[in-house]
Design a protein around this motif. Structure first.
Motif, PDB file in Angstrom:
ATOM      1  N   GLY A 142      -5.913   7.026  -1.190  1.00  0.00           N
ATOM      2  CA  GLY A 142      -6.791   5.995  -1.639  1.00  0.00           C
ATOM      3  C   GLY A 142      -8.271   6.239  -1.750  1.00  0.00           C
ATOM      4  O   GLY A 142      -8.750   7.189  -1.420  1.00  0.00           O
TER       5      GLY A 142
ATOM      6  N   ARG B 258      -1.039   4.269  -7.936  1.00  0.00           N
ATOM      7  CA  ARG B 258      -1.475   5.532  -7.403  1.00  0.00           C
ATOM      8  C   ARG B 258      -0.545   6.704  -7.446  1.00  0.00           C
ATOM      9  O   ARG B 258      -0.955   7.914  -6.977  1.00  0.00           O
TER      10      ARG B 258
ATOM     11  N   GLU C 212       0.863  -1.305   0.174  1.00  0.00           N
ATOM     12  CA  GLU C 212       0.098   0.071   0.082  1.00  0.00           C
ATOM     13  C   GLU C 212       1.000   1.196   0.007  1.00  0.00           C
ATOM     14  O   GLU C 212       0.550   2.317  -0.795  1.00  0.00           O
TER      15      GLU C 212
END
Length: 178
Positions: free
Chosen positions: A169, A49, A43
């Motif tokens: 996120g 991202r 993550e």
């Protein structure tokens, strides 16, 4: 030593060090509060991202979200840079160990009984002054000041760069709407 404190630091080998109970509880609280919510590496390093922010408003939004969301990961980055600097600059490590060892030695001496060597009477105040008088040149020779500025600059570049480039996120979008 309390059971919970000695159990939480048993793996680190800190139960044999001469650390006071207050400092152990402070370390335990830091470990639980600051390092308790480390985000997974997949993550933290999510390549999908990462993107260029559209404007300064997007940068501010990303910084606001990522600095709080990944706070524990960023603390680990700074700690890692500190450890790297101590390993890379062995003279700084020697100077810090000398300073901390001297402070610990002087602290353990009885406060009302001066140290007597032959005919010389040395009080704790004299010992502290001598320790700092020797430590300042040691820290200067080991370039402690430039190391501190390097750590601040490197950690700010890494942390702020990551926080500005990583999109929030899905949970960040819901938090912004509420």
């Amino acid at each position: 030593m309390s059971t919970s404190t000695s159990q939480s630091f048993a793996g680190l080998g800190l139960d044999s060090l001469p650390i006071s109970q207050e400092r152990l509880s402070l370390l335990n609280r830091f470990k639980n509060e600051r390092l308790g919510n480390i985000r997974p590496m997949n993550e933290f390093f999510d390549r999908e991202r990462i993107s260029k922010p559209a404007n300064m408003g997007a940068v501010a939004q990303r910084l606001s979200y990522n600095l709080t969301y990944f706070q524990s990961n960023y603390i680990l980055i700074v700690i890692g840079l500190l450890i790297y600097c101590l390993i890379a600059n062995i003279w700084l490590l020697v100077a810090i160990v000398f300073l901390l060892g001297g402070l610990n030695y002087i602290r353990k001496l009885p406060p009302n009984e001066p140290l007597v060597i032959h005919d010389y009477v040395i009080t704790q105040k004299h010992l502290y002054m001598g320790l700092f008088g020797v430590s300042i040149p040691l820290l200067w020779i080991s370039s402690a000041g430039s190391t501190i500025f390097w750590i601040v600059g490197a950690s700010a570049t890494l942390v702020l760069g990551h926080a500005a480039l990583l999109e929030p996120g899905v949970e960040g979008g819901f938090a912004a709407d509420v």
